[in-house]
Design a protein around this motif. Structure first.
Motif, PDB file in Angstrom:
ATOM      1  N   LEU A   1       0.836  -1.188   0.000  1.00  0.00           N
ATOM      2  CA  LEU A   1       0.000   0.000   0.000  1.00  0.00           C
ATOM      3  C   LEU A   1       0.876   1.246   0.000  1.00  0.00           C
ATOM      4  O   LEU A   1       1.766   1.384   0.839  1.00  0.00           O
ATOM      5  N   ASP A   2       0.619   2.156  -0.954  1.00  0.00           N
ATOM      6  CA  ASP A   2       1.331   3.429  -0.947  1.00  0.00           C
ATOM      7  C   ASP A   2       0.885   4.261   0.245  1.00  0.00           C
ATOM      8  O   ASP A   2      -0.297   4.255   0.615  1.00  0.00           O
ATOM      9  N   LYS A   3       1.831   4.973   0.829  1.00  0.00           N
ATOM     10  CA  LYS A   3       1.484   5.838   1.958  1.00  0.00           C
ATOM     11  C   LYS A   3       0.574   6.971   1.516  1.00  0.00           C
ATOM     12  O   LYS A   3      -0.516   7.161   2.050  1.00  0.00           O
ATOM     13  N   THR A   4       1.022   7.714   0.517  1.00  0.00           N
ATOM     14  CA  THR A   4       0.311   8.921   0.113  1.00  0.00           C
ATOM     15  C   THR A   4      -0.972   8.577  -0.623  1.00  0.00           C
ATOM     16  O   THR A   4      -0.953   7.881  -1.634  1.00  0.00           O
ATOM     17  N   GLY A   5      -2.085   9.061  -0.112  1.00  0.00           N
ATOM     18  CA  GLY A   5      -3.377   8.852  -0.755  1.00  0.00           C
ATOM     19  C   GLY A   5      -4.056   7.565  -0.350  1.00  0.00           C
ATOM     20  O   GLY A   5      -5.248   7.392  -0.610  1.00  0.00           O
TER      21      GLY A   5
ATOM     22  N   ASP B   1      -7.845  -5.706  11.265  1.00  0.00           N
ATOM     23  CA  ASP B   1      -8.733  -6.735  10.712  1.00  0.00           C
ATOM     24  C   ASP B   1      -7.985  -7.620   9.715  1.00  0.00           C
ATOM     25  O   ASP B   1      -8.146  -8.846   9.706  1.00  0.00           O
ATOM     26  N   LEU B   2      -7.177  -6.982   8.868  1.00  0.00           N
ATOM     27  CA  LEU B   2      -6.400  -7.745   7.890  1.00  0.00           C
ATOM     28  C   LEU B   2      -5.411  -8.673   8.597  1.00  0.00           C
ATOM     29  O   LEU B   2      -5.208  -9.820   8.181  1.00  0.00           O
ATOM     30  N   ARG B   3      -4.806  -8.175   9.664  1.00  0.00           N
ATOM     31  CA  ARG B   3      -3.859  -9.001  10.415  1.00  0.00           C
ATOM     32  C   ARG B   3      -4.569 -10.208  11.023  1.00  0.00           C
ATOM     33  O   ARG B   3      -4.000 -11.309  11.091  1.00  0.00           O
ATOM     34  N   ALA B   4      -5.810 -10.019  11.463  1.00  0.00           N
ATOM     35  CA  ALA B   4      -6.585 -11.129  12.016  1.00  0.00           C
ATOM     36  C   ALA B   4      -6.868 -12.193  10.959  1.00  0.00           C
ATOM     37  O   ALA B   4      -7.036 -13.371  11.280  1.00  0.00           O
ATOM     38  N   MET B   5      -6.890 -11.775   9.693  1.00  0.00           N
ATOM     39  CA  MET B   5      -7.097 -12.724   8.596  1.00  0.00           C
ATOM     40  C   MET B   5      -5.790 -13.334   8.106  1.00  0.00           C
ATOM     41  O   MET B   5      -5.781 -14.098   7.149  1.00  0.00           O
ATOM     42  N   GLY B   6      -4.668 -12.965   8.740  1.00  0.00           N
ATOM     43  CA  GLY B   6      -3.383 -13.504   8.333  1.00  0.00           C
ATOM     44  C   GLY B   6      -2.747 -12.759   7.175  1.00  0.00           C
ATOM     45  O   GLY B   6      -1.874 -13.302   6.490  1.00  0.00           O
ATOM     46  N   ILE B   7      -3.162 -11.507   6.931  1.00  0.00           N
ATOM     47  CA  ILE B   7      -2.637 -10.722   5.808  1.00  0.00           C
ATOM     48  C   ILE B   7      -1.645  -9.687   6.332  1.00  0.00           C
ATOM     49  O   ILE B   7      -1.957  -8.919   7.238  1.00  0.00           O
ATOM     50  N   ARG B   8      -0.431  -9.667   5.761  1.00  0.00           N
ATOM     51  CA  ARG B   8       0.587  -8.688   6.122  1.00  0.00           C
ATOM     52  C   ARG B   8       0.386  -7.426   5.291  1.00  0.00           C
ATOM     53  O   ARG B   8       0.054  -7.490   4.116  1.00  0.00           O
ATOM     54  N   THR B   9       0.601  -6.265   5.906  1.00  0.00           N
ATOM     55  CA  THR B   9       0.506  -5.000   5.193  1.00  0.00           C
ATOM     56  C   THR B   9       1.889  -4.362   5.131  1.00  0.00           C
ATOM     57  O   THR B   9       2.601  -4.293   6.138  1.00  0.00           O
ATOM     58  N   VAL B  10       2.256  -3.905   3.944  1.00  0.00           N
ATOM     59  CA  VAL B  10       3.550  -3.260   3.732  1.00  0.00           C
ATOM     60  C   VAL B  10       3.299  -1.865   3.177  1.00  0.00           C
ATOM     61  O   VAL B  10       2.659  -1.714   2.131  1.00  0.00           O
ATOM     62  N   MET B  11       3.737  -0.842   3.891  1.00  0.00           N
ATOM     63  CA  MET B  11       3.592   0.535   3.419  1.00  0.00           C
ATOM     64  C   MET B  11       4.794   0.900   2.560  1.00  0.00           C
ATOM     65  O   MET B  11       5.939   0.745   2.980  1.00  0.00           O
ATOM     66  N   VAL B  12       4.535   1.386   1.363  1.00  0.00           N
ATOM     67  CA  VAL B  12       5.580   1.768   0.420  1.00  0.00           C
ATOM     68  C   VAL B  12       5.572   3.284   0.289  1.00  0.00           C
ATOM     69  O   VAL B  12       4.532   3.891   0.036  1.00  0.00           O
ATOM     70  N   THR B  13       6.732   3.907   0.466  1.00  0.00           N
ATOM     71  CA  THR B  13       6.796   5.363   0.413  1.00  0.00           C
ATOM     72  C   THR B  13       8.170   5.811  -0.049  1.00  0.00           C
ATOM     73  O   THR B  13       9.157   5.081   0.076  1.00  0.00           O
ATOM     74  N   GLY B  14       8.225   7.023  -0.570  1.00  0.00           N
ATOM     75  CA  GLY B  14       9.498   7.624  -0.947  1.00  0.00           C
ATOM     76  C   GLY B  14      10.118   8.415   0.183  1.00  0.00           C
ATOM     77  O   GLY B  14      11.204   8.974   0.020  1.00  0.00           O
ATOM     78  N   ASP B  15       9.428   8.475   1.332  1.00  0.00           N
ATOM     79  CA  ASP B  15       9.953   9.225   2.471  1.00  0.00           C
ATOM     80  C   ASP B  15      11.213   8.568   3.028  1.00  0.00           C
ATOM     81  O   ASP B  15      11.499   7.394   2.777  1.00  0.00           O
TER      82      ASP B  15
ATOM     83  N   PRO C   1      13.542   6.860   5.953  1.00  0.00           N
ATOM     84  CA  PRO C   1      13.149   5.751   6.842  1.00  0.00           C
ATOM     85  C   PRO C   1      12.552   6.187   8.169  1.00  0.00           C
ATOM     86  O   PRO C   1      11.626   5.556   8.677  1.00  0.00           O
ATOM     87  N   VAL C   2      13.073   7.292   8.751  1.00  0.00           N
ATOM     88  CA  VAL C   2      12.565   7.724  10.053  1.00  0.00           C
ATOM     89  C   VAL C   2      11.112   8.187   9.936  1.00  0.00           C
ATOM     90  O   VAL C   2      10.238   7.792  10.712  1.00  0.00           O
ATOM     91  N   THR C   3      10.847   9.040   8.945  1.00  0.00           N
ATOM     92  CA  THR C   3       9.486   9.521   8.735  1.00  0.00           C
ATOM     93  C   THR C   3       8.555   8.361   8.386  1.00  0.00           C
ATOM     94  O   THR C   3       7.429   8.270   8.891  1.00  0.00           O
ATOM     95  N   ALA C   4       9.025   7.490   7.513  1.00  0.00           N
ATOM     96  CA  ALA C   4       8.195   6.368   7.081  1.00  0.00           C
ATOM     97  C   ALA C   4       7.834   5.466   8.254  1.00  0.00           C
ATOM     98  O   ALA C   4       6.690   5.011   8.390  1.00  0.00           O
ATOM     99  N   ARG C   5       8.816   5.209   9.140  1.00  0.00           N
ATOM    100  CA  ARG C   5       8.553   4.331  10.282  1.00  0.00           C
ATOM    101  C   ARG C   5       7.540   4.947  11.230  1.00  0.00           C
ATOM    102  O   ARG C   5       6.679   4.247  11.793  1.00  0.00           O
ATOM    103  N   ALA C   6       7.624   6.278  11.414  1.00  0.00           N
ATOM    104  CA  ALA C   6       6.681   6.950  12.314  1.00  0.00           C
ATOM    105  C   ALA C   6       5.255   6.847  11.784  1.00  0.00           C
ATOM    106  O   ALA C   6       4.318   6.552  12.536  1.00  0.00           O
ATOM    107  N   ILE C   7       5.076   7.086  10.488  1.00  0.00           N
ATOM    108  CA  ILE C   7       3.742   6.951   9.892  1.00  0.00           C
ATOM    109  C   ILE C   7       3.282   5.497   9.947  1.00  0.00           C
ATOM    110  O   ILE C   7       2.117   5.199  10.232  1.00  0.00           O
ATOM    111  N   GLY C   8       4.216   4.577   9.679  1.00  0.00           N
ATOM    112  CA  GLY C   8       3.865   3.160   9.715  1.00  0.00           C
ATOM    113  C   GLY C   8       3.407   2.711  11.089  1.00  0.00           C
ATOM    114  O   GLY C   8       2.444   1.940  11.216  1.00  0.00           O
ATOM    115  N   ASP C   9       4.084   3.196  12.127  1.00  0.00           N
ATOM    116  CA  ASP C   9       3.679   2.845  13.494  1.00  0.00           C
ATOM    117  C   ASP C   9       2.313   3.414  13.819  1.00  0.00           C
ATOM    118  O   ASP C   9       1.484   2.766  14.473  1.00  0.00           O
TER     119      ASP C   9
END
Length: 703
Positions: A314-318, A479-493, A495-503
């Motif tokens: 999933l892209d971060k932006t939008g 909900d997705l995690r409960a179904m066994g689905i991993r989510t990966v956020m993809v961004t051009g930011d 790493p520090v900014t990306a990790r904060a948004i991801g958390d």
């Protein structure tokens, strides 16, 4: 899909296209009883044995209906004729299930056909030709009020386009050359300005033509899971066929031969007719539920793959965030707050991006600075953002003939620019770097502003931009995690900014500073681990990853290359919808599994209706198995045949709407299905067949 810190203004102050919310519930799709009557003509045409042969289970029922009909003609009886009639009803109801599912796309297909008007195309040289004569590579001019004659890419100009004929969304969208929003669809209308379109589709192969074929089910192919289930059902049918064939010699030897009518009735009731009749309808209905969400799947395989997805990119932006980062705070370093606000405003006056406008608004709101440029400021030379400098700003003529240069941009870039023009206090530089780190740690984006006047460089401070996580997105990821689905956020930011948004969003993994090659490598890594991957994209650089992903959802606003590479196209261009697409796929698989469980359980229950009836006269002890209390052997067999037919028509609404989907693990879903549909499949015949028997026994010659 990620955006740079600042982008040059497009020259047109148009609002961004807003994503459409999908909600949390998987749409069920309304079922109208009238639809059965409307689908009747098509269902009758499906009695063709060549059509029936595509479904081995129902072909056996069709053959059995023919055999019983012939037997009723040769040796007529009320019992034989009633069995024949209800066997034909069984075939009819199976045909109706598929016909209703196919008919649900007819209204949309008709609406799409109306977009294919006799459009005239104007070539660049001024000549006009029918749209049907256009070929890939032809360039046509489309002005305000004109209909775009064919699918293509905008190669010159910018315009607002009404795509409501395709998407159903009345809000106009912007299409322009040279970007990821260059693709246009034939049949849509230009509302303003002028564009030149390079045609990419052959006549009869346009996006609308493919949509019509797909929503009508003309190009639907069986998915791998559907094929595997069909093979299993065929094998069960063969086993029961052999069992019934060998039953007659045993019955003759025991002195209780069975008629052909009874043997066929036994066979039809024992084979998995319920799921055999509904299997195709379930698959078609799954595609229809995506169409209701304005998503076009190129095949049923894509819908089913969405249900098996175990990793979401999933892209971060939008998608995870709103995407329009706004200035939320100014952090002055070595200068008064008002001086930083002055510098930040000057550097942003000509910046038409949402980020640039938000800086001007923040300075106007908190420091009372003008939101509009003065006459002198309007004459300043704008320095656009570039990926090389990673800065933007203005150059103004000073009162003494010197040039006042004001810049804002990435921390390292602005500090390096200031060093080149005299430098600033190292302590101030260290302080601004510390502030930038704190901003990134909060999930924000730091910018730095400064100025150079003559030989004097001044560091103003940091501007904090915040990207807001969409409300409810963390719960959906849970909900997705409960179904066994991993989510990966993809961004051009970074790493520090990306990790904060991801958390904050609750994703499982973050891919920061991502390039198209990084996305492709991540997808391949996940697939090597045996996981199915889904992602969204809209640009030509996304095409390789979209093609590699098991489910690639291309945005309708994107390029033709992206739409051709993906297995689905989202007409609303809402990246968030990928989560809903996965839920629709899961619901398709759950519905198929639930009705298969119900069908098998049904068959087991019908043993208690037919077998005691067939052999009770020879073996009175079998009367103990007649727990349903059926009146006579004839009424028992006929009641089972009637129930076998009626249960198909009763389950058509469920097959089309889909079993209600809940975001739980596979183990929990299995237990729920066994409890509801397994137990229900056993109990329902024990309740329904005796009630049918009460009516059947009133028929002369049966009771």
């Amino acid at each position: 899909m990620t955006s740079s810190v600042l982008t040059p203004p497009s020259g047109t102050d148009t609002p961004p296209e807003q994503p459409r919310g999908t909600g949390r519930a998987v749409p069920a799709g309304a079922f109208r009883p009238r639809a059965l009557l409307e689908a009747l003509p098509l269902a009758l045409r499906k009695f063709d044995p060549r059509v029936q042969l595509r479904n081995p289970v129902m072909f056996v029922v069709w053959v059995g209906s023919v055999v019983v009909t012939v037997a009723a003609i040769v040796d007529p009886s009320v019992f034989a004729w009633l069995v024949a009639v209800w066997l034909w009803f069984t075939v009819l109801f199976a045909n109706l299930a598929e016909s209703v599912a196919e008919g649900r796309g007819k209204a949309q297909a008709d609406a799409l056909r109306r977009t294919r008007t006799g459009t005239v195309a104007r070539r660049e040289d001024g000549t006009e030709v029918p749209a049907t004569e256009l070929r890939p590579g032809d360039r046509v001019v489309v002005e305000a009020g004109m209909t775009i004659p064919g699918d293509g890419d905008v190669v010159e100009g910018i315009a607002t386009v009404d795509e409501s004929a395709i998407t159903g969304e009345s809000a106009p969208v912007v299409r322009e050359s040279g970007g990821d929003r260059s693709a246009v669809t034939g049949g849509t209308t230009v509302l303003s300005d002028r564009i030149v379109v390079a045609v990419t589709a052959k006549p009869g192969e346009s996006f609308v033509d493919r949509m019509i074929a797909l929503v009508e089910g003309a190009q639907r192919q069986k998915t791998p899971n559907e094929i595997a289930l069909s093979i299993l059902l065929s094998a069960l049918t063969i086993v029961f066929l052999l069992a019934v064939v060998t039953l007659q010699p045993i019955a003759v030897y025991s002195g209780s031969p069975q008629t052909l009518v009874v043997l066929v009735a036994l066979l039809v009731c024992l084979i998995p007719t319920t799921i055999g009749a509904l299997l195709s309808a379930i698959g078609i209905a799954g595609m229809d539920r995506l169409v209701q969400r304005n998503v076009l799947a190129t095949s049923g395989r894509a819908v089913e793959a969405a249900g098996d997805v175990s990793t979401l990119l999933l892209d971060k932006t939008g998608t995870i965030t709103y995407g329009n980062r706004r200035a939320t705070a100014l952090h002055a370093v070595g200068v008064p707050d008002g001086e930083l606000a002055r510098l930040a405003r000057l550097a942003s006056l000509a910046d038409g991006t949402p980020e640039g406008r938000s800086v001007v608004e923040l300075c106007a709101e908190r420091f009372g600075l003008p939101a509009e440029a003065s006459a002198e400021e309007a004459r300043a030379e704008f320095v656009p953002f570039s990926a090389t400098t990673r800065m933007s700003g203005v150059d103004l003529a000073g009162p003494d003939g010197t040039t006042l240069a004001v810049r804002k941009g990435a921390v390292a870039s602005v500090l390096a620019w200031l060093d080149e023009h005299g430098g600033v206090d190292p302590a101030a530089q260290e302080r601004v770097r510390t502030i930038a780190g704190e901003i990134s740690g909060r999930g924000g984006t730091p910018l730095v502003s400064g100025q150079v006047s003559g030989a004097t460089a001044t560091l103003g401070g940091a501007i904090e931009l915040s990207d807001v996580v969409k409300p409810g997105i963390a719960e959906r990821f849970a909900d997705l995690r409960a179904m066994g689905i991993r989510t990966v956020m993809v961004t051009g930011d970074n790493p520090v900014t990306a990790r904060a948004i991801g958390d904050q969003a609750g994703v499982d993994e973050v891919l920061a500073e991502a390039t198209p090659e990084d996305k492709l490598a991540l997808i391949r890594r996940e697939q090597r681990g045996g996981r199915l991957v889904a992602m969204t994209g809209d640009g030509t650089n996304d095409a390789p990853a979209l093609a590699q992903a098991d489910v690639g959802v291309a945005m309708n606003t994107g390029t033709t290359a992206a739409k051709e590479a993906g297995s689905m196209v989202d007409l609303d261009s809402d990246p968030t919808k990928l989560i809903g697409i996965v839920e629709v796929g899961k619901q398709l698989l759950v519905t198929r599994g639930a009705l298969t469980t119900f069908s098998v359980a049904n068959d087991l229950a019908k043993y208690f209706a037919i077998l005691p009836a067939m052999f009770a006269a020879l073996y009175p002890q079998l009367g103990l198995l007649n727990v349903m209390g059926l009146a006579t052997p004839e009424s028992a067999i006929l009641s089972a045949v009637v129930f076998n037919a009626l249960i198909i028509i009763a389950l058509i609404p469920l097959a089309l709407r889909g079993v209600r989907f809940r975001p739980v693990s596979s183990e929990q879903m299995l237990r729920r299905n066994l409890l509801i549909y397994g137990l229900g499949g056993v109990v329902v015949p024990f309740l329904a067949i005796p009630l049918i028997d009460l009516v059947v026994r009133l028929i002369p010659g049966i009771g």
